[in-house]
Design a protein around this motif. Structure first.
Motif, PDB file in Angstrom:
ATOM      1  N   ASP A 132       5.532 -18.960  38.791  1.00  0.00           N
ATOM      2  CA  ASP A 132       4.166 -18.776  38.296  1.00  0.00           C
ATOM      3  C   ASP A 132       3.304 -20.017  38.499  1.00  0.00           C
ATOM      4  O   ASP A 132       2.099 -19.909  38.684  1.00  0.00           O
ATOM      5  N   PHE A 134      10.533 -21.993  37.123  1.00  0.00           N
ATOM      6  CA  PHE A 134      11.591 -21.163  37.700  1.00  0.00           C
ATOM      7  C   PHE A 134      11.128 -19.771  38.112  1.00  0.00           C
ATOM      8  O   PHE A 134      11.703 -19.165  39.009  1.00  0.00           O
ATOM      9  N   SER A 135      10.066 -19.266  37.479  1.00  0.00           N
ATOM     10  CA  SER A 135       9.550 -17.945  37.860  1.00  0.00           C
ATOM     11  C   SER A 135       8.624 -18.015  39.071  1.00  0.00           C
ATOM     12  O   SER A 135       8.318 -17.007  39.681  1.00  0.00           O
ATOM     13  N   MET A 175       9.346 -24.641  27.112  1.00  0.00           N
ATOM     14  CA  MET A 175       9.298 -23.243  27.557  1.00  0.00           C
ATOM     15  C   MET A 175       8.119 -23.007  28.492  1.00  0.00           C
ATOM     16  O   MET A 175       8.234 -22.269  29.467  1.00  0.00           O
ATOM     17  N   HIS A 176       6.999 -23.629  28.206  1.00  0.00           N
ATOM     18  CA  HIS A 176       5.811 -23.428  29.028  1.00  0.00           C
ATOM     19  C   HIS A 176       5.998 -24.005  30.424  1.00  0.00           C
ATOM     20  O   HIS A 176       5.455 -23.493  31.392  1.00  0.00           O
ATOM     21  N   SER A 177       6.792 -25.054  30.528  1.00  0.00           N
ATOM     22  CA  SER A 177       7.011 -25.658  31.846  1.00  0.00           C
ATOM     23  C   SER A 177       8.180 -25.010  32.575  1.00  0.00           C
ATOM     24  O   SER A 177       8.023 -24.548  33.713  1.00  0.00           O
ATOM     25  N   VAL A 178       9.332 -24.949  31.955  1.00  0.00           N
ATOM     26  CA  VAL A 178      10.544 -24.485  32.635  1.00  0.00           C
ATOM     27  C   VAL A 178      10.408 -23.039  33.115  1.00  0.00           C
ATOM     28  O   VAL A 178      10.737 -22.730  34.269  1.00  0.00           O
ATOM     29  N   VAL A 179       9.922 -22.175  32.265  1.00  0.00           N
ATOM     30  CA  VAL A 179       9.809 -20.762  32.640  1.00  0.00           C
ATOM     31  C   VAL A 179       8.866 -20.584  33.824  1.00  0.00           C
ATOM     32  O   VAL A 179       9.187 -19.879  34.786  1.00  0.00           O
ATOM     33  N   SER A 180       7.713 -21.237  33.794  1.00  0.00           N
ATOM     34  CA  SER A 180       6.764 -21.059  34.902  1.00  0.00           C
ATOM     35  C   SER A 180       7.233 -21.741  36.182  1.00  0.00           C
ATOM     36  O   SER A 180       6.918 -21.285  37.280  1.00  0.00           O
ATOM     37  N   LYS A 235       2.538 -29.015  34.844  1.00  0.00           N
ATOM     38  CA  LYS A 235       3.867 -28.556  34.413  1.00  0.00           C
ATOM     39  C   LYS A 235       4.852 -29.714  34.288  1.00  0.00           C
ATOM     40  O   LYS A 235       5.678 -29.742  33.376  1.00  0.00           O
TER      41      LYS A 235
END
Length: 127
Positions: A27, A24-25, A17-22, A53
């Motif tokens: 961030d 794709f967003s 979650m810490h890698s994928v979300v940032s 990431k």
């Protein structure tokens, strides 16, 4: 069942979650350019952010395939210690409650990775 099944599961979800979300967003790009570059990592801030990431992301597969778990753990401890120093230390202990963005979650993750290091396969360099 794999050793430390629940610990591996929790760490995998957190890393994923810490890698994928940032990623794709976007961030990760902002963190590299707007933060890391400004605290002395310029012109490598963006590359460093992406490296972190991608290490998070690929570590999930290595943890579950039971390969290089000790190396993965050491890498993450290194990343977390630097995260404490550069990002979280000035915010104190608490992530929420008594403060925000503090070091308590990083300390917990460091202890989790230490657990993987010290309960891995004995006598195997690939664990």
């Amino acid at each position: 069942m794999k050793n430390n099944f629940f610990l591996r599961s929790a760490l995998s979800v957190i890393l994923l979650m810490h890698s994928v979300v940032s990623i794709f967003s976007g961030d990760v790009n902002d963190f590299g350019r707007l933060y890391l570059d400004t605290v002395g990592f310029s012109p490598f801030g963006l590359y460093l952010a992406w490296a972190v990431k991608l290490i998070h992301l690929f570590s999930v597969f290595l943890i579950w395939s039971d390969r290089y778990v000790k190396a993965v753990s050491v890498c993450h401890i290194f990343i977390l210690v630097f995260g404490i120093y550069f990002v979280h230390w000035q915010n104190g202990w608490y992530v929420v409650g008594g403060g925000t963005n503090g070091i308590e979650f990083n300390i917990l993750l460091i202890c989790c990775f230490l657990q993987l290091i010290f309960t891995g396969k004995k006598g195997s360099g690939s664990s």
